[in-house]
Design a protein around this motif. Structure first.
Motif, PDB file in Angstrom:
ATOM      1  N   ALA A 287      -3.943  -4.766  -5.942  1.00  0.00           N
ATOM      2  CA  ALA A 287      -3.017  -5.230  -4.911  1.00  0.00           C
ATOM      3  C   ALA A 287      -1.875  -4.242  -4.812  1.00  0.00           C
ATOM      4  CB  ALA A 287      -2.493  -6.611  -5.250  1.00  0.00           C
ATOM      5  N   ASN A 288      -1.312  -4.146  -3.635  1.00  0.00           N
ATOM      6  CA  ASN A 288      -0.104  -3.339  -3.470  1.00  0.00           C
ATOM      7  C   ASN A 288       0.852  -4.071  -2.540  1.00  0.00           C
ATOM      8  OD1 ASN A 288       1.589  -1.281  -3.963  1.00  0.00           O
ATOM      9  ND2 ASN A 288       0.622   0.165  -2.551  1.00  0.00           N
ATOM     10  N   GLY A 289       2.044  -4.314  -2.994  1.00  0.00           N
ATOM     11  CA  GLY A 289       3.018  -5.085  -2.216  1.00  0.00           C
ATOM     12  C   GLY A 289       2.977  -6.528  -2.674  1.00  0.00           C
ATOM     13  N   ASN A 340      -9.227   1.691   1.659  1.00  0.00           N
ATOM     14  CA  ASN A 340      -8.727   2.975   1.173  1.00  0.00           C
ATOM     15  C   ASN A 340      -7.222   2.939   1.062  1.00  0.00           C
ATOM     16  OD1 ASN A 340     -10.663   5.371   1.149  1.00  0.00           O
ATOM     17  ND2 ASN A 340     -11.261   4.240   2.992  1.00  0.00           N
ATOM     18  N   CYS A 341      -6.709   2.920  -0.138  1.00  0.00           N
ATOM     19  CA  CYS A 341      -5.257   3.067  -0.286  1.00  0.00           C
ATOM     20  C   CYS A 341      -4.926   4.558  -0.226  1.00  0.00           C
ATOM     21  CB  CYS A 341      -4.795   2.490  -1.609  1.00  0.00           C
ATOM     22  SG  CYS A 341      -3.055   2.820  -1.927  1.00  0.00           S
ATOM     23  N   ILE A 342      -3.778   4.877   0.328  1.00  0.00           N
ATOM     24  CA  ILE A 342      -3.351   6.266   0.427  1.00  0.00           C
ATOM     25  C   ILE A 342      -3.254   6.918  -0.949  1.00  0.00           C
ATOM     26  CG2 ILE A 342      -0.889   5.698   0.360  1.00  0.00           C
ATOM     27  CD1 ILE A 342      -0.424   7.898   2.429  1.00  0.00           C
ATOM     28  N   GLN A 343      -3.019   6.105  -1.986  1.00  0.00           N
ATOM     29  CA  GLN A 343      -2.913   6.667  -3.328  1.00  0.00           C
ATOM     30  C   GLN A 343      -4.252   7.145  -3.867  1.00  0.00           C
ATOM     31  OE1 GLN A 343      -0.317   3.076  -4.533  1.00  0.00           O
ATOM     32  NE2 GLN A 343      -0.148   4.508  -6.209  1.00  0.00           N
ATOM     33  N   GLY A 427      -4.710   1.950   3.792  1.00  0.00           N
ATOM     34  CA  GLY A 427      -4.226   0.613   3.486  1.00  0.00           C
ATOM     35  C   GLY A 427      -2.827   0.293   3.960  1.00  0.00           C
ATOM     36  N   TYR A 428      -1.922   1.297   3.976  1.00  0.00           N
ATOM     37  CA  TYR A 428      -0.525   0.939   4.237  1.00  0.00           C
ATOM     38  C   TYR A 428      -0.292   0.406   5.639  1.00  0.00           C
ATOM     39  CZ  TYR A 428       0.128   5.648   6.316  1.00  0.00           C
ATOM     40  OH  TYR A 428       0.036   6.792   7.075  1.00  0.00           O
ATOM     41  N   LYS A 429      -1.258   0.614   6.544  1.00  0.00           N
ATOM     42  CA  LYS A 429      -1.106   0.076   7.894  1.00  0.00           C
ATOM     43  C   LYS A 429      -1.445  -1.411   7.960  1.00  0.00           C
ATOM     44  CE  LYS A 429       0.256   3.424  10.571  1.00  0.00           C
ATOM     45  NZ  LYS A 429       1.518   3.246  11.323  1.00  0.00           N
TER      46      LYS A 429
END
Ligand SMILES: Nc1nc2c(c(=O)[nH]1)N[C@H]1C(S)=C(S)[C@@H](COP(=O)(O)O)O[C@H]1N2
Ligand SMILES: [Mo]
Length: 466
Positions: A287-289, A340-343, A427-429
């Motif tokens: 998870a992110n955020g 796909n996460c940017i990381q 993913g960040y979008k």
């Protein structure tokens, strides 16, 4: 190469772990370049895994993944054009015979040469190269080069979304990432080894040959040219690093149009056509955020989101105010896709919900509407999380408002009760904890005007298809 190596390390620093499996479960990495341990017994978020590498190592260093990527793609595009020119000239001038072996005997001869090196002796010069040298140059130009381009491009979410089969021969998305790193290690080894041999084999003569094409006569001239070139290479690194650390927004503004040129002209508007089987769903999904701490969201969560509403407004003929039941009634999409996460981490899940084009069909965008702003209930670093998407991306069949994940209502950490899924983007979008959708003509007055929270605060590119 210095630009590519250093910016590549910046990208790696955001998740300094390499995997073969697409869910990147912690502990399954085959290479770990960090000592940081993840907290046990509570949720952690993928930004916690990001490392802060020094600007002496990575470009620009200090956790600037956004600019690291922009440098990487710009330098990569330059490197590809440069390489194409080189290869074209090789074949147009007949110089290819220097690099391309024409007899199988090159292999035993190269082994002989390697044997000589292993005895710490220098083999005789070939004409123009010794067999091992020729074979190595051939491999770097004709094998490692294309390999880096292929494994690099295969990591673009838009390419993976449109042609999911591309990842098969590479062993999946993490295979592509790991192989790209191994290719980098080969190039680094080659660079160090090559420079080392050039020096011990007769530095001044070799410099003369590199610069001037002869081994005697122009030594001073060649050395001056060589040192000037080296100073330019070093100076460019120092300047790019300094500018990026000191004026990140300006560098973002300067490089973004170029990256966008690659996105629109080279990658284009690729639609997501992912059909992973349900058996591919990842047992583990980072998870992110983290879930919002605001009272408004917590109150909705306590009520099981019964009174939660999703307003769709702005430049529309027919503003909507959707309840979770409305969304459930409209839900027709179900897709198993790769996130796909940017990381650099990925995971596969099954998402269910409402295609955004159906929401748009109901809301009826006005002709001047060009972007949709997705706003979240969550705040980060004192700013509300939001992201802007171009309207035509919303018409993708696999761009949906997700309310289910793996056949269950969206879990809290993954964005309850409703989040965006845009499967050809990073993913960040994909804004979680959705609060509102607003159609606009321009977004330069929203937030810091860069097209999203991550663009504003972390210098990510506003288009997330690479
Ligand atoms: N509100 C909100 N949405 C967000 C984020 C965030 O920090 N806040 N992170 C984004 C990023 S960078 C990624 S990779 C995905 C992660 O989705 P997940 O937490 O469901 O894995 O959510 C995106 N949506
Ligand atoms: Mo991400």
């Amino acid at each position: 190469m210095a630009f590519l190596f250093r910016s590549g390390l910046e990208i790696l620093a955001s998740l300094p772990k390499l995997y073969w499996r697409d869910d990147c479960a912690p502990g399954s990495e085959w290479l770990k370049l960090t000592r940081k341990e993840l907290p046990a017994g509570r949720w952690w978020f993928s930004l916690d895994e990001e490392e802060d590498w020094s600007p002496w190592v990575s470009l620009p260093g200090r956790k600037n993944l956004g600019l690291g990527r922009m440098w990487h793609f710009s330098a990569g595009a330059f490197w590809i054009v440069n390489g194409l020119a080189y290869v074209t000239l090789l074949f147009a001038t007949g110089e290819w015979t220097r690099l391309v072996p024409t007899s199988w005997s090159i292999f035993p001869d190269a082994l002989d040469t390697a044997w000589t090196y292993l005895h710490l002796r220098l083999p005789p010069r070939g004409s123009p190269y010794n067999p091992l040298q020729q074979l190595t140059y051939f491999a770097v130009v004709f094998l490692v080069g294309p390999f880096m381009i292929a494994t690099g491009l295969a990591q673009a979410p838009a390419i993976e979304a449109r042609f999911p089969w591309i990842l098969k021969p590479l062993g999946g998305r993490q295979g592509a990432r790991s192989l790209h790193f191994i290719g980098f290690a080969c190039l680094l080894l080659f660079t160090v080894g090559h420079v080392f041999l050039t020096i011990i084999e007769g530095f001044v003569g070799n410099v003369d040959w590199i610069v001037h094409g002869s081994r005697e006569g122009h030594r001073t001239f060649s050395l001056v040219v060589f040192w000037i070139e080296l100073a330019l290479v070093g100076g460019a690194q120092v300047a790019a690093t300094w500018l990026s650390l000191r004026h990140p927004r300006r560098v973002q503004r300067a490089l973004a149009p170029f990256v966008d040129f690659l996105r629109s002209r080279v990658i284009g508007n690729l639609r997501s056509r992912q059909r992973y089987p349900e058996s591919a769903v990842s047992p583990f999904f980072r998870a992110n955020g983290e879930p919002p701490e605001s009272e408004e969201w917590l109150a909705h969560a306590r009520e099981g989101f019964r009174n939660w509403r999703l307003p769709v407004g702005g430049l529309v003929e027919n503003p909507l105010d959707l309840t979770l039941d409305d969304l459930r009634a409209m839900a027709s999409a179900s897709q198993v896709t790769l996130h796909n996460c940017i990381q650099g981490w990925t995971a596969i899940a099954k998402w269910g919900g409402v295609p955004l084009r159906e929401v748009l069909a109901r809301a009826r965008p006005r002709p001047e509407a060009r972007y949709a702003v997705f706003t979240s209930y969550q705040w980060m670093h004192g700013h509300r999380f939001y992201e802007v998407l171009a309207l035509d991306l919303l018409r993708d069949e696999q761009t949906i408002l997700a309310i289910d994940m793996d056949d269950r209502p969206l879990p809290r950490v993954h964005g309850a009760p409703c989040r965006l899924r845009a499967e050809n983007l990073l993913g960040y979008k994909m804004v979680k904890y959705l609060r509102r959708i607003e159609l606009v003509e321009r977004y330069d007055s929203i937030g810091q005007g860069q097209g999203g929270h991550r663009e504003d605060n972390r210098f990510y590119a506003r288009y997330a298809s690479i």
